[in-house]
Design a protein around this motif. Structure first.
Motif, PDB file in Angstrom:
ATOM      1  N   PHE A 196       0.637  -1.168   0.092  1.00 15.87           N
ATOM      2  CA  PHE A 196      -0.008  -0.047  -0.044  1.00 15.87           C
ATOM      3  C   PHE A 196       0.858   1.418  -0.079  1.00 15.87           C
ATOM      4  O   PHE A 196       0.544   2.014  -0.784  1.00 15.87           O
ATOM      5  CB  PHE A 196      -0.886  -0.115   1.134  1.00 15.87           C
ATOM      6  CG  PHE A 196      -1.816   1.373   1.224  1.00 15.87           C
ATOM      7  CD1 PHE A 196      -2.795   1.512   0.421  1.00 15.87           C
ATOM      8  CD2 PHE A 196      -1.613   2.228   2.426  1.00 15.87           C
ATOM      9  CE1 PHE A 196      -3.461   2.631   0.376  1.00 15.87           C
ATOM     10  CE2 PHE A 196      -2.201   3.427   2.472  1.00 15.87           C
ATOM     11  CZ  PHE A 196      -3.336   3.437   1.439  1.00 15.87           C
ATOM     12  N   THR A 197       1.993   1.262   0.955  1.00 11.37           N
ATOM     13  CA  THR A 197       2.672   2.459   0.716  1.00 11.37           C
ATOM     14  C   THR A 197       3.495   2.846  -0.339  1.00 11.37           C
ATOM     15  O   THR A 197       3.806   3.735  -0.768  1.00 11.37           O
ATOM     16  CB  THR A 197       3.749   2.552   2.025  1.00 11.37           C
ATOM     17  OG1 THR A 197       4.637   1.159   1.966  1.00 11.37           O
ATOM     18  CG2 THR A 197       3.003   2.416   3.430  1.00 11.37           C
ATOM     19  N   GLY A 235      -6.507   6.934  -3.661  1.00 14.95           N
ATOM     20  CA  GLY A 235      -6.422   5.873  -2.575  1.00 14.95           C
ATOM     21  C   GLY A 235      -6.027   6.117  -1.431  1.00 14.95           C
ATOM     22  O   GLY A 235      -6.472   5.670  -0.313  1.00 14.95           O
ATOM     23  N   LEU A 236      -5.018   7.038  -1.380  1.00 19.81           N
ATOM     24  CA  LEU A 236      -4.639   7.507  -0.058  1.00 19.81           C
ATOM     25  C   LEU A 236      -5.805   8.242   0.832  1.00 19.81           C
ATOM     26  O   LEU A 236      -6.119   8.158   1.941  1.00 19.81           O
ATOM     27  CB  LEU A 236      -3.332   8.498  -0.086  1.00 19.81           C
ATOM     28  CG  LEU A 236      -2.872   9.076   1.212  1.00 19.81           C
ATOM     29  CD1 LEU A 236      -2.703   7.826   2.157  1.00 19.81           C
ATOM     30  CD2 LEU A 236      -1.634  10.090   0.945  1.00 19.81           C
ATOM     31  N   GLY A 244      -8.024   5.828   2.002  1.00 16.57           N
ATOM     32  CA  GLY A 244      -7.363   4.945   3.171  1.00 16.57           C
ATOM     33  C   GLY A 244      -7.625   6.042   4.421  1.00 16.57           C
ATOM     34  O   GLY A 244      -7.945   5.813   5.586  1.00 16.57           O
ATOM     35  N   ILE A 257     -11.238   6.163   5.530  1.00 18.41           N
ATOM     36  CA  ILE A 257     -11.367   4.742   6.239  1.00 18.41           C
ATOM     37  C   ILE A 257     -10.769   4.816   7.769  1.00 18.41           C
ATOM     38  O   ILE A 257     -11.368   4.729   8.915  1.00 18.41           O
ATOM     39  CB  ILE A 257     -10.662   3.683   5.745  1.00 18.41           C
ATOM     40  CG1 ILE A 257     -11.480   3.329   4.521  1.00 18.41           C
ATOM     41  CG2 ILE A 257     -10.766   2.237   6.520  1.00 18.41           C
ATOM     42  CD1 ILE A 257     -10.656   2.097   3.738  1.00 18.41           C
ATOM     43  N   THR A 258      -9.581   5.496   7.935  1.00 18.36           N
ATOM     44  CA  THR A 258      -9.014   5.563   9.221  1.00 18.36           C
ATOM     45  C   THR A 258      -9.775   6.694  10.335  1.00 18.36           C
ATOM     46  O   THR A 258      -9.745   6.424  11.397  1.00 18.36           O
ATOM     47  CB  THR A 258      -7.724   6.076   8.790  1.00 18.36           C
ATOM     48  OG1 THR A 258      -6.804   5.103   8.336  1.00 18.36           O
ATOM     49  CG2 THR A 258      -6.940   6.191  10.422  1.00 18.36           C
ATOM     50  N   PRO A 275      -6.956   0.624  -7.058  1.00 18.54           N
ATOM     51  CA  PRO A 275      -5.755   0.333  -6.413  1.00 18.54           C
ATOM     52  C   PRO A 275      -5.200  -0.939  -7.250  1.00 18.54           C
ATOM     53  O   PRO A 275      -5.645  -1.305  -8.123  1.00 18.54           O
ATOM     54  CB  PRO A 275      -6.301  -0.144  -5.203  1.00 18.54           C
ATOM     55  CG  PRO A 275      -7.732  -0.727  -5.654  1.00 18.54           C
ATOM     56  CD  PRO A 275      -8.236   0.009  -6.522  1.00 18.54           C
ATOM     57  N   PHE A 299      -5.393  -5.124  -3.799  1.00 19.38           N
ATOM     58  CA  PHE A 299      -6.306  -4.607  -3.242  1.00 19.38           C
ATOM     59  C   PHE A 299      -7.793  -4.466  -3.864  1.00 19.38           C
ATOM     60  O   PHE A 299      -8.535  -3.735  -3.572  1.00 19.38           O
ATOM     61  CB  PHE A 299      -5.888  -3.386  -2.517  1.00 19.38           C
ATOM     62  CG  PHE A 299      -4.690  -3.284  -1.576  1.00 19.38           C
ATOM     63  CD1 PHE A 299      -5.180  -3.836  -0.345  1.00 19.38           C
ATOM     64  CD2 PHE A 299      -3.457  -2.651  -1.671  1.00 19.38           C
ATOM     65  CE1 PHE A 299      -4.129  -4.184   0.544  1.00 19.38           C
ATOM     66  CE2 PHE A 299      -2.530  -2.934  -0.684  1.00 19.38           C
ATOM     67  CZ  PHE A 299      -2.808  -3.269   0.221  1.00 19.38           C
ATOM     68  N   TYR A 320     -11.536  -2.584  -2.957  1.00 20.09           N
ATOM     69  CA  TYR A 320     -12.261  -1.629  -3.998  1.00 20.09           C
ATOM     70  C   TYR A 320     -13.556  -2.184  -4.290  1.00 20.09           C
ATOM     71  O   TYR A 320     -14.766  -1.139  -4.381  1.00 20.09           O
ATOM     72  CB  TYR A 320     -11.283  -1.267  -5.068  1.00 20.09           C
ATOM     73  CG  TYR A 320     -11.609  -0.652  -6.341  1.00 20.09           C
ATOM     74  CD1 TYR A 320     -11.899   0.724  -6.277  1.00 20.09           C
ATOM     75  CD2 TYR A 320     -12.387  -1.276  -7.332  1.00 20.09           C
ATOM     76  CE1 TYR A 320     -12.276   1.341  -7.555  1.00 20.09           C
ATOM     77  CE2 TYR A 320     -13.011  -0.476  -8.360  1.00 20.09           C
ATOM     78  CZ  TYR A 320     -12.931   0.844  -8.423  1.00 20.09           C
ATOM     79  OH  TYR A 320     -13.550   1.450  -9.623  1.00 20.09           O
TER      80      TYR A 320
END
Length: 493
Positions: free
Chosen positions: A137-138, A151-152, A155, A158-159, A291, A295, A299
């Motif tokens: 991912f990173t 995508g970030l 993310g 979601i966080t 992604p 992933f 998605y």
């Protein structure tokens, strides 16, 4: 040869590692374990070595800056000799590493290698899998193109849904409330230093435990694992029917690892590197940020799940799955290892594999958002513009120009990805609207870097007008409480 031996002896006198290396090379494994089914762990370690080497070479050119990352990748692709191929090897190595680690994980599960006395070996393997996915991912974020940016953003959204710590976690992840220069620096540190360091430490511990506890024997039906007798039975098996790892088993590991490296190099030469796609721009909401392959299932799940189920699936689901994997060796630490006598394990693995494959296939044509058919050219209802000040009308133009209409409905027209803004001024204060536009939140990206202060002021001034006639817009109750009381004798007192 004698000169080389003298040099080796000189180093060994000072490092004192010759004995440990010889012990590791000569440790005996069950003959049944010298099988093609046992080569995936070594292959994963080999690919990790390739990733480390290619990553170091890429870091010599890559600029971890939001302003220069995209340009540095273009420089690698077009100006540096074989720079595109180096990027391709690193990118395809990531895909192969995730695939091989997953296969190894499934093989260990099917062979019951998590049972006594290898419980801790299994738990470390679970975290190695998570670290591998984290590296993947990173690594996608490092491209910092349109897909990586969105995508970030997903993310971070979601966080941010995590209860109690969501906002703090997003701030720590992004280096601030929005995706900016500090964001890429943090992900570069994660991708190059933190996660690889954890991987190296966990791999070392994993290999140490394999050496100390031995390689899992072939799971024969009827060979029951019992804590009281297993270790004695295993040592008797190794003494009776074991072979040294070198050369008895290592040649298969080397052959398979070499085949994987060749496959990575061929894929890199034929398909080329991943991206970068378009320059990151949060105003282009039709980007459809797919992604990387591993992933895609997530998605598709996010695209197809009803909105009310997303938070539960994203926050509760992973906790349950990881918790189950960690507790598995304690819940089923004894008994049969053979998959032939563990139908529940086989069916569970098949269901998971079919589900992930199905969602991955669906991701090839699933929309990013179930409803994304609005067009920014659709005019705002005229009734919303009557009686507006010049500043508020300018805000309506910003709303159109920045394609906010693609995601948000106003007065019955517009997109349905985001909430309906027809009455947004009843729900959010002026300050909350400013903060939402600049910092983002939920599924909305941050526009702080794409709107100048004048545009933000105009846009929020327009949003402040979106409330029914005769109903006051939302106010900050704490600010109202701080206002001084009316003077004595006032009839309103």
């Amino acid at each position: 040869m004698s000169r080389l031996k003298r040099i080796a002896d000189w180093f060994d006198e000072r490092l004192q590692i010759g004995g440990a290396v010889k012990e590791a090379m000569g440790h005996r494994v069950p003959r049944s374990s010298a099988s093609w089914w046992y080569v995936f762990g070594s292959a994963a370690l080999t690919i990790f070595g390739v990733q480390v080497v290619t990553g170091i070479l890429l870091a010599l050119v890559y600029v971890p800056s939001a302003a220069e990352a995209w340009n540095s990748l273009q420089h690698l692709n077009h100006d540096v000799t074989l720079g595109w191929y180096l990027r391709a090897v690193h990118g395809w190595g990531s895909d192969f590493m995730v695939a091989v680690v997953l296969i190894h994980f499934c093989q260990v599960f099917l062979f019951g290698a998590y049972k006594f006395p290898r419980q801790l070996t299994w738990i470390i393997g679970v975290f190695l899998l998570l670290m591998t996915l984290g590296m993947a991912f990173t690594g996608q974020v490092m491209r910092f193109d349109q897909d990586a940016y969105w995508g970030l953003g997903i993310g971070a959204a979601i966080t941010g849904r995590a209860p109690f710590i969501g906002a703090q976690a997003v701030h720590m992840l992004l280096g601030g409330p929005i995706i900016a220069g500090a964001t890429l620096s943090r992900f570069f540190a994660l991708h190059v230093f933190v996660i690889p360091g954890l991987l190296i430490a966990l791999v070392g511990l994993h290999l140490l435990m394999v050496l100390k506890l031995g390689i899992n024997e072939w799971p024969m039906p009827g060979r029951i694992v019992r804590k009281a007798t297993y270790e004695k039975e295993y040592h008797e098996l190794v003494a009776k029917d074991g072979v040294p790892f070198v050369p008895g088993a290592i040649w298969k590991d080397m052959f398979f690892s070499a085949a994987i490296i060749v496959a990575i190099m061929v894929c890199a030469a034929y398909f080329g590197p991943f991206g970068p796609t378009g320059y990151p721009d949060p105003t282009i909401v039709q980007t459809i940020p797919k992604p990387d392959f591993f992933f895609l299932w997530l998605y598709a799940m996010l695209a197809l799940l009803p909105p009310e189920m997303e938070t539960a699936a994203l926050l509760i689901g992973p906790v349950i799955v990881i918790g189950f994997l960690v507790l598995l060796p304690f819940l089923s630490g004894e008994g049969e290892k053979s998959w032939r006598r563990r139908p529940v394990a086989v069916v569970t693995l098949l269901l998971v594999a079919v589900s992930l494959a199905t969602f991955t296939k669906l991701a090839t044509f699933s929309p990013w958002s179930p409803i994304m058919d609005a067009w920014s050219g659709d005019p705002l209802p005229v009734s919303l513009l009557n009686g507006l000040s010049p500043l508020q009308r300018q805000g309506a133009l910003v709303f159109q120009d920045k394609q906010c209409h693609n995601c948000h409905e106003i007065g019955g027209s517009g997109g349905k990805r985001g909430p309906d803004l027809t009455r947004v001024a009843l729900k959010m204060t002026h300050d909350q609207l400013v903060r939402q536009v600049i910092q983002g939140g939920g599924n909305m990206p941050a526009y702080g870097k794409n709107l100048n202060p004048a545009e933000v002021t105009a846009l929020v001034s327009f949003l402040d007008t979106l409330h029914p006639a005769g109903r006051p817009r939302a106010r900050d109750a704490s600010q109202s409480a701080l206002q001084p009381p009316p003077p004595a004798g006032d009839a309103s007192h």
